[in-house]
Enzyme design. Structure first.
Site, short mmCIF file in Angstrom:
data_model
loop_
_atom_site.label_atom_id
_atom_site.label_comp_id
_atom_site.label_asym_id
_atom_site.label_seq_id
_atom_site.Cartn_x
_atom_site.Cartn_y
_atom_site.Cartn_z
N ALA A 76 -6.65 -14.94 -13.09
CA ALA A 76 -6.37 -14.24 -11.83
C ALA A 76 -6.09 -12.77 -12.09
O ALA A 76 -5.72 -12.37 -13.20
CB ALA A 76 -5.16 -14.89 -11.13
N ASP A 77 -6.25 -11.99 -11.04
CA ASP A 77 -5.89 -10.57 -11.08
C ASP A 77 -5.44 -10.17 -9.67
O ASP A 77 -5.99 -10.65 -8.69
CB ASP A 77 -7.08 -9.70 -11.51
CG ASP A 77 -6.65 -8.28 -11.79
OD1 ASP A 77 -5.95 -8.08 -12.81
OD2 ASP A 77 -6.98 -7.39 -11.00
N THR A 78 -4.44 -9.33 -9.60
CA THR A 78 -3.89 -8.89 -8.31
C THR A 78 -3.79 -7.38 -8.30
O THR A 78 -3.35 -6.78 -9.29
CB THR A 78 -2.50 -9.52 -8.07
OG1 THR A 78 -2.62 -10.93 -8.08
CG2 THR A 78 -1.92 -9.08 -6.72
N SER A 112 -5.65 -10.73 -4.38
CA SER A 112 -5.72 -11.49 -5.63
C SER A 112 -7.08 -12.13 -5.75
O SER A 112 -7.59 -12.72 -4.79
CB SER A 112 -4.65 -12.59 -5.67
OG SER A 112 -3.36 -12.04 -5.75
N GLY A 113 -7.66 -12.00 -6.92
CA GLY A 113 -8.91 -12.68 -7.24
C GLY A 113 -8.60 -13.78 -8.24
O GLY A 113 -7.77 -13.60 -9.13
#
Length: 193
Positions: A76-78, A112-113
């Site tokens: 994840a990335d935000t 978020s991805g």
């Protein structure tokens, strides 16, 4: 719940204690894995709202050759997006205070991805939450930065901390997304994986 995951050894590729805590709340048994030096750059022409899912995919790619056939990995990335500008993690206290004051009195987006992947399949999605900050003073921003050290947080704040209590007027969307992992959507995606 999530009986379909019993055939997998679930891995969370994240150094974030908040993501670990949130995935634990889903009652999914998992192990944390991390490798250093993953390139989190992105092309300049990608719209800011698409950057997190792009980076989550790059993070997953870094683990692909290490995955066993019975493993499933979550990355994840935000990011915080204010006026079409990405606010990442602050480099120091001055930048953190500057970010907080830029958010003061405005509405921003937290994006978020997430990527869920095994050797045969890959699913990616993103979640957007709008957060409205009330006005905060430089003294309040400084107090927060000095006492909570938000240098590992996009936009220089954690909604679950003091600043969330005093600055966040309202949110439209997932609270947990603002913490760094959109667990509702993740749960739904894991059900269908």
């Amino acid at each position: 719940m999530l009986e379909n995951l019993k055939e997998y050894h679930v891995l969370l590729a994240s150094k974030s204690p908040r993501r670990r805590e949130l995935l634990t709340q889903l009652r999914v048994p998992f192990n944390v894995v991390t490798i250093g030096g993953i390139d989190e750059s992105y092309p300049a022409d990608i719209p800011p709202m698409e950057v997190p899912v792009y980076i989550a995919g790059k993070k997953a790619d870094a683990y692909l050759n290490m995955l066993r056939s019975n493993e499933l990995i979550i990355t994840a990335d935000t990011v915080v997006v204010l006026d079409d500008r990405i606010m990442g993690k602050p480099k120091d206290a001055d930048e953190a205070i500057e970010m907080l004051l830029a958010l003061s009195g405005k509405t921003h987006k937290v994006v978020s991805g997430v990527c869920i992947m095994n050797k045969r399949r890959r699913t990616m999605f993103s979640t957007v939450t709008s957060v409205k900050f009330g006005n905060i003073t430089e003294e309040e921003a400084r107090y927060y930065v000095e006492n909570y050290l938000p240098f590992d947080k996009a936009g220089a704040y954690g909604i679950q901390e003091w600043i969330g209590c005093v600055a966040v007027e309202s949110i439209d969307g997932s609270f947990y997304n603002v913490m760094g992992l959109p667990v509702h959507q993740l749960y739904k995606e894991l059900q269908n994986f």
